[in-house]
Design a protein around this motif. Sequence first.
Motif: not given
Length: 387
Positions: A153, A159, A162-163, A165-170, A268, A272
């Motif tokens: 990753w 990229e 990752r973008r 994924t990070n949005y869903c985690r936030r 996401f 995972t």
Amino acid sequence: MSLQVVTAQSGRDATHFISSPARRPAEDLLLCRHRISDQQRTNLESLAYRYASVPESYDIAVSDGHVLQSPCGKGAMSVLVDGKFWHVSGSLLAPEPLKPDMIRMLRQISECSRKTIAVYNVSQTDALSFQRQGFVVNKFGEEAVLTPSRINWKGGQYEWVRRQTNYCRRAGLDVAEVTDRDEQCAMAQTLVSIMSEDLAGRTFDKPLRLLEGEFRPGDLQRRRLFVARSADGRVEAFLACSPIDGGRSWAFETYRKRNRATRGVTAFLFRTVIDQLKDEGAESISLCLIPGRNVANSEIKPGDRRIQRLMSLWYSRLDFVFNARGQDHFKSRFRPHYVSRYLCVAPCNSLTSLWSFLKTTGALNCNVRNLLKSLYRKSAGSMPPTH
């Protein structure tokens, strides 16, 4: 009827059984899956688990239709029957040394019983064996395959993943595997509702047989279920993975999301589950077939040019009907390598065999209203992404 009804001692015996003057109808070789015993179903599931080689292979354990078993009883295939047309999905479930005998058996059935037999999603190695037995072989598309051990990753190529994924985690999303059978059954109606919602606006608001796996949340067998939940516990998306090669590899066969799910939830979910399977030592992950992709670049010649042109047209121009290019674009974000898959037909392709394919898949039962909407969006240059 017992599975032993089609059992003999060798492929030669099977040929004699089919071609002898006193032969029974070819349909007598088929076993309806609604009529098999629990023990026969268990044996069939074990066969599917052990020898599944493509994403659709494991469907034989849970889907409708018929089973055609090899004469020795150690191999099988899933058959959808439409009159004189037999559609075989999931390729051949058998050890490699047995496959040539099974292919010869199919050719004998075609010749002696005047059946048109079409086998879908066949590997290049098996396709060459089909061609040697007189089947017409065409490239059907390409399967997107990941090697988990090579994914980290990092870098610009990942990229976008990752973008998302990070949005869903936030946003507070979490992914978990549902392993308890009772919990799977309790969740079944929710998952069916999500699937219906996801398909509701598409030209085909039901999964297409032969092209998409059958998903039955109350009967997953050895399929694995992963769900993405919001912070308040609401299921926003799910992913069902089918085993390949005895569970050494897995296929992301069925994945659906709510229409108003958090942006990027499917990416996401994919990332995972890929990470979990990587930690488990999975050899590969299939993102399934992309019909029509690069069919002109076939390693096996000559094929049927009509089928080649139709598949190319489907991929390049008919995205308002079945958005293969949209699927390809989404899957390409995970940087897979691509494996050619083939369609093998005996004795030959025809307009009636094409019509049978469309009827069997369910492609004749499209949602006309959604089709017209998709056609309008395409003409306006605003086709929505697949995911």
